[in-house]
Design a protein around this motif. Structure first.
Motif, PDB file in Angstrom:
ATOM      1  N   VAL A  34       1.021  -1.396   0.117  1.00 43.26           N
ATOM      2  CA  VAL A  34      -0.107   0.013  -0.057  1.00 43.26           C
ATOM      3  C   VAL A  34       0.847   1.323   0.149  1.00 43.26           C
ATOM      4  CG1 VAL A  34      -1.892   1.106   1.249  1.00 43.26           C
ATOM      5  CG2 VAL A  34      -1.745  -1.480   1.252  1.00 43.26           C
ATOM      6  N   ALA A  35       2.155   1.222   0.692  1.00 40.56           N
ATOM      7  CA  ALA A  35       3.045   2.256   0.707  1.00 40.56           C
ATOM      8  C   ALA A  35       3.699   2.675  -0.755  1.00 40.56           C
ATOM      9  CB  ALA A  35       3.778   2.130   1.826  1.00 40.56           C
ATOM     10  N   LEU A  36       3.701   1.924  -1.682  1.00 43.99           N
ATOM     11  CA  LEU A  36       4.332   1.800  -2.862  1.00 43.99           C
ATOM     12  C   LEU A  36       4.401   3.351  -3.669  1.00 43.99           C
ATOM     13  CD1 LEU A  36       4.182  -1.744  -4.571  1.00 43.99           C
ATOM     14  CD2 LEU A  36       6.289  -0.473  -3.330  1.00 43.99           C
ATOM     15  N   PRO A  37       3.161   3.898  -3.838  1.00 40.66           N
ATOM     16  CA  PRO A  37       3.143   5.309  -4.166  1.00 40.66           C
ATOM     17  C   PRO A  37       3.783   6.373  -3.547  1.00 40.66           C
ATOM     18  CG  PRO A  37       1.035   4.322  -4.391  1.00 40.66           C
ATOM     19  CD  PRO A  37       1.891   3.128  -3.728  1.00 40.66           C
ATOM     20  N   ALA A  38       3.544   6.002  -2.045  1.00 33.70           N
ATOM     21  CA  ALA A  38       4.340   7.199  -1.466  1.00 33.70           C
ATOM     22  C   ALA A  38       6.108   6.989  -1.314  1.00 33.70           C
ATOM     23  CB  ALA A  38       4.033   7.209  -0.029  1.00 33.70           C
ATOM     24  N   ILE A  39       6.355   5.739  -1.557  1.00 30.78           N
ATOM     25  CA  ILE A  39       7.841   5.255  -1.595  1.00 30.78           C
ATOM     26  C   ILE A  39       8.357   5.872  -2.797  1.00 30.78           C
ATOM     27  CG2 ILE A  39       9.685   3.592  -1.914  1.00 30.78           C
ATOM     28  CD1 ILE A  39       7.910   1.745   0.027  1.00 30.78           C
ATOM     29  N   ARG A  40       7.637   5.867  -3.851  1.00 29.63           N
ATOM     30  CA  ARG A  40       8.170   6.289  -5.338  1.00 29.63           C
ATOM     31  C   ARG A  40       8.179   7.720  -5.200  1.00 29.63           C
ATOM     32  NH1 ARG A  40       4.807   6.151 -10.849  1.00 29.63           N
ATOM     33  NH2 ARG A  40       6.058   7.295 -12.277  1.00 29.63           N
ATOM     34  N   ALA A  41       7.201   8.568  -4.574  1.00 29.92           N
ATOM     35  CA  ALA A  41       7.322   9.913  -4.684  1.00 29.92           C
ATOM     36  C   ALA A  41       8.418  10.374  -3.780  1.00 29.92           C
ATOM     37  CB  ALA A  41       5.907  10.515  -4.115  1.00 29.92           C
ATOM     38  N   ASP A  42       8.925   9.793  -2.683  1.00 30.95           N
ATOM     39  CA  ASP A  42       9.740  10.293  -1.990  1.00 30.95           C
ATOM     40  C   ASP A  42      11.236  10.050  -2.166  1.00 30.95           C
ATOM     41  OD1 ASP A  42      11.065  11.551   0.524  1.00 30.95           O
ATOM     42  OD2 ASP A  42      10.604   9.774   1.820  1.00 30.95           O
ATOM     43  N   LEU A  43      11.284   8.886  -2.912  1.00 27.28           N
ATOM     44  CA  LEU A  43      12.763   8.268  -3.101  1.00 27.28           C
ATOM     45  C   LEU A  43      13.011   8.730  -4.655  1.00 27.28           C
ATOM     46  CD1 LEU A  43      13.220   5.278  -0.930  1.00 27.28           C
ATOM     47  CD2 LEU A  43      13.856   7.673  -0.248  1.00 27.28           C
ATOM     48  N   GLY A  44      12.075   8.931  -5.428  1.00 32.08           N
ATOM     49  CA  GLY A  44      12.397   9.167  -6.721  1.00 32.08           C
ATOM     50  C   GLY A  44      12.588   7.943  -7.738  1.00 32.08           C
ATOM     51  N   PHE A  45      11.826   6.850  -7.336  1.00 30.80           N
ATOM     52  CA  PHE A  45      11.981   5.406  -8.039  1.00 30.80           C
ATOM     53  C   PHE A  45      11.493   5.773  -9.652  1.00 30.80           C
ATOM     54  CE2 PHE A  45      12.475   3.196  -4.164  1.00 30.80           C
ATOM     55  CZ  PHE A  45      13.111   1.984  -4.701  1.00 30.80           C
ATOM     56  N   ALA A  46      12.131   4.970 -10.382  1.00 32.98           N
ATOM     57  CA  ALA A  46      11.560   4.955 -11.778  1.00 32.98           C
ATOM     58  C   ALA A  46      10.283   3.995 -11.711  1.00 32.98           C
ATOM     59  CB  ALA A  46      12.783   4.667 -12.736  1.00 32.98           C
ATOM     60  N   PRO A  47       9.352   4.222 -12.599  1.00 30.78           N
ATOM     61  CA  PRO A  47       8.033   3.485 -12.693  1.00 30.78           C
ATOM     62  C   PRO A  47       8.456   2.023 -12.641  1.00 30.78           C
ATOM     63  CG  PRO A  47       7.714   5.397 -14.101  1.00 30.78           C
ATOM     64  CD  PRO A  47       9.163   5.381 -13.558  1.00 30.78           C
ATOM     65  N   LEU A  48       9.491   1.450 -13.707  1.00 28.91           N
ATOM     66  CA  LEU A  48       9.825  -0.064 -13.808  1.00 28.91           C
ATOM     67  C   LEU A  48      10.409  -0.376 -12.647  1.00 28.91           C
ATOM     68  CD1 LEU A  48      10.638   0.188 -17.641  1.00 28.91           C
ATOM     69  CD2 LEU A  48       8.556  -0.628 -16.568  1.00 28.91           C
ATOM     70  N   ASP A  49      11.282   0.368 -12.013  1.00 31.72           N
ATOM     71  CA  ASP A  49      11.918   0.172 -10.856  1.00 31.72           C
ATOM     72  C   ASP A  49      11.346  -0.107  -9.529  1.00 31.72           C
ATOM     73  OD1 ASP A  49      14.081  -0.077 -12.595  1.00 31.72           O
ATOM     74  OD2 ASP A  49      14.943   1.821 -11.729  1.00 31.72           O
ATOM     75  N   LEU A  50       9.940   0.395  -9.241  1.00 29.48           N
ATOM     76  CA  LEU A  50       9.439   0.353  -8.253  1.00 29.48           C
ATOM     77  C   LEU A  50       9.078  -1.020  -7.717  1.00 29.48           C
ATOM     78  CD1 LEU A  50       8.365   2.133  -5.852  1.00 29.48           C
ATOM     79  CD2 LEU A  50       6.208   2.176  -7.333  1.00 29.48           C
ATOM     80  N   SER A  51       8.618  -1.846  -8.794  1.00 31.01           N
ATOM     81  CA  SER A  51       8.403  -3.279  -8.205  1.00 31.01           C
ATOM     82  C   SER A  51       9.190  -4.143  -7.629  1.00 31.01           C
ATOM     83  CB  SER A  51       7.853  -4.096  -9.670  1.00 31.01           C
ATOM     84  OG  SER A  51       8.789  -4.106 -10.414  1.00 31.01           O
ATOM     85  N   TRP A  52      10.552  -3.580  -7.541  1.00 26.43           N
ATOM     86  CA  TRP A  52      11.706  -4.316  -7.122  1.00 26.43           C
ATOM     87  C   TRP A  52      11.674  -4.428  -5.517  1.00 26.43           C
ATOM     88  CZ3 TRP A  52      14.282  -8.253  -8.758  1.00 26.43           C
ATOM     89  CH2 TRP A  52      14.447  -8.342  -9.881  1.00 26.43           C
ATOM     90  N   VAL A  53      11.070  -3.243  -5.027  1.00 27.21           N
ATOM     91  CA  VAL A  53      10.862  -3.255  -3.702  1.00 27.21           C
ATOM     92  C   VAL A  53       9.995  -4.439  -3.055  1.00 27.21           C
ATOM     93  CG1 VAL A  53       9.645  -1.843  -1.576  1.00 27.21           C
ATOM     94  CG2 VAL A  53      10.850  -0.601  -3.497  1.00 27.21           C
ATOM     95  N   VAL A  54       9.068  -5.001  -3.955  1.00 25.45           N
ATOM     96  CA  VAL A  54       8.375  -5.981  -3.393  1.00 25.45           C
ATOM     97  C   VAL A  54       9.033  -7.472  -4.201  1.00 25.45           C
ATOM     98  CG1 VAL A  54       6.259  -7.345  -3.785  1.00 25.45           C
ATOM     99  CG2 VAL A  54       6.081  -4.744  -3.556  1.00 25.45           C
TER     100      VAL A  54
END
Length: 491
Positions: free
Chosen positions: A33-53
């Motif tokens: 549920v926190a992925l959108p907030a993580i992306r906005a704060d740390l500046g993840f590229a869209p394709l890289d965000l899924s690696w958090v999971v």
């Protein structure tokens, strides 16, 4: 002649491993549920965000079999302590991350720690509580903690993200890990089973050499399998990269199977899979995990992207699911205490399938009370009836010396089932939507995915009826020779 070395009070063992399992299950869903907030704060590229999971699933799933065997060789309490410490330190590092790579590395470390500690925790339960009602009750508590952690992760993730910071989805692990570590020194076993010196048949104790080649092949094979599956969201199932990765994974796992038949001290004794209890339970947990993980995913997306709920409201909407899982687990514990695991697994799988079929009737104009509450309760009670007995089934008739291996195998099957099921059914849902993003199209995709998920539980019920024995085997001696077959478990 054998004896048990002095050990701790069973209640403390149960408390320690239950808290540990809760935090491992929590971390499977708390971040989503926190992925959108993580992306906005740390500046993840869209394709890289899924690696958090994905990286957590990759390291956790890939190393579980190795972790299970290591706890048999080097001590369950030792591996649990080490795994919890690594998990806690990496949670702190993730909560303090200032760049995408730091968070991804921390999540990878969490997976490594969990892979060491999770099979050790389950093995400690099965070696502390003898087969029978006491073990069934202990596994029921463990299963309830596992189920509650996964379901409450969505609630905790939503509340923490909305009212505190996404960083607390990582930092929340610290007090839970500290509690488990505080319990463990008093709750961990003081020793294992040993031969009484001077007793008839006593032999010098030899240190078992680890199966290094088997460990490398199994870890690489499972890791590649998870990697190939989780990247289908970008490359697709039919892409050369996906097919090549999966083919390499199959080749490595085949080489692992061959290696295990030729080594004196295998990472996984393949004879263990001749047990109908062990083999059947692992197939069942694969199917059940695929269904559970996928249901969480689709229902969460339906609540947010179709009904328009926020992160906190989505988390609260999962409370009935959490309550149903616990209720199903309690009911399963009572059933299995007087009958075999199959007596709870079959009706539980059928009930979960019925709940998911009801879920498949979701509507773009629906609401929580009309489309979510009822099927949540039916699905979760059925899932609880499945998840509690499957752990008992997977360890039925297993000698204490192989408890860690059996636990690692069960956890590996659970992880692989969740990864493969989610990736496959997400593709099915995406194909149904055809790329459209309006609520009606998304609703159709999620409904299709939930309908297929119902079919997985129907298949699980059929497997339970066809494979699992109708009665328990005789319990083998804890230090039975490694090549002994489990009595009453062959087909």
């Amino acid at each position: 002649m054998y004896r048990n070395l002095p050990g701790p009070r069973p209640g403390l063992v149960l408390a320690a491993v239950t808290v540990a399992q809760f935090v491992f299950a929590l971390d499977m869903s708390v971040v989503n549920v926190a992925l959108p907030a993580i992306r906005a704060d740390l500046g993840f590229a869209p394709l890289d965000l899924s690696w958090v999971v994905h990286v957590y699933a990759l390291t956790f799933g890939g190393l579980l079999l190795l972790g299970g065997r290591a706890c048999d060789l080097y001590g369950r309490r030792r591996l649990l302590l080490l795994g919890l410490a690594v998990f806690g330190l990496c949670s702190l590092a993730g909560g303090l991350a200032q760049a995408p790579w730091q968070l991804v590395a921390a999540r990878a470390g969490q997976g490594v720690g969990a892979a060491a500690a999770a099979p050790a925790a389950l093995a400690m339960l099965t070696t502390t509580f003898a087969e029978g009602p006491r073990r069934v009750r202990a596994l029921g508590v463990w299963s309830a903690a596992n189920a509650a952690g996964g379901a409450l992760g969505v609630l905790a993730g939503g509340l923490l993200t909305e009212y505190a910071s996404w960083r607390w989805v990582m930092l929340v692990n610290l007090p839970v890990v500290a509690t488990a570590l505080a319990l463990l020194p008093a709750g961990g076993p003081a020793g294992g089973l040993t031969r009484v010196p001077g007793a008839p048949g006593a032999r010098p104790v030899r240190r078992t050499r680890p199966d290094v080649l088997g460990a490398v092949l199994a870890t690489a094979g499972i890791g590649l399998l998870v990697f190939g599956v989780v990247r289908t969201d970008i490359r697709g199932w039919g892409s050369p990269a996906t097919l090549g990765t999966l083919a390499a994974a199959v080749a490595l796992l085949a080489a692992f199977a061959v290696t295990e038949t030729r080594t004196a001290a295998p990472l996984l004794r393949l004879g263990l899979l001749r047990s109908r209890w062990v083999a059947g339970a692992n197939v069942l947990v694969f199917l059940a995990a695929a269904g559970q993980f996928t249901a969480f995913y689709f229902v969460s997306l339906y609540l947010q992207q179709v009904l328009g709920l926020g992160a906190a409201a989505t988390g609260l909407a999962f409370l009935p699911f959490s309550a149903g899982l616990v209720a199903g687990t309690v009911l399963a514990t009572r059933v299995v205490a007087v009958r075999t695991p199959r007596a709870a697994l079959v009706p539980g799988a059928v009930l979960a399938a019925a709940g998911l079929a009801w879920f498949a009737l979701i509507s773009p104009d629906g609401g929580f009370l009309t489309d979510v509450l009822g099927p949540s309760l039916v699905t979760s009670i059925g899932t609880g009836l499945v998840l509690a007995p499957v752990a008992a089934a997977a360890t039925t008739g297993v000698a204490a010396r192989e408890a860690g291996t059996a636990s690692g195998l069960l956890n590996s099957s659970r992880q692989l089932g969740g990864c493969v099921g989610l990736a496959a059914l997400a593709t099915v849902a995406a194909h149904r939507t055809g790329g459209a993003t309006d609520p009606a199209a998304l609703n159709d995709g999620y409904a299709t995915g939930l309908a297929v998920t119902a079919g997985l539980f129907v298949l699980a019920a059929l497997v339970a009826m066809a494979v699992l024995p109708g009665r328990r085997p005789q319990t083998p001696h804890p230090l039975a020779p490694a090549d002994d077959r489990l009595e009453g478990t062959r087909s």
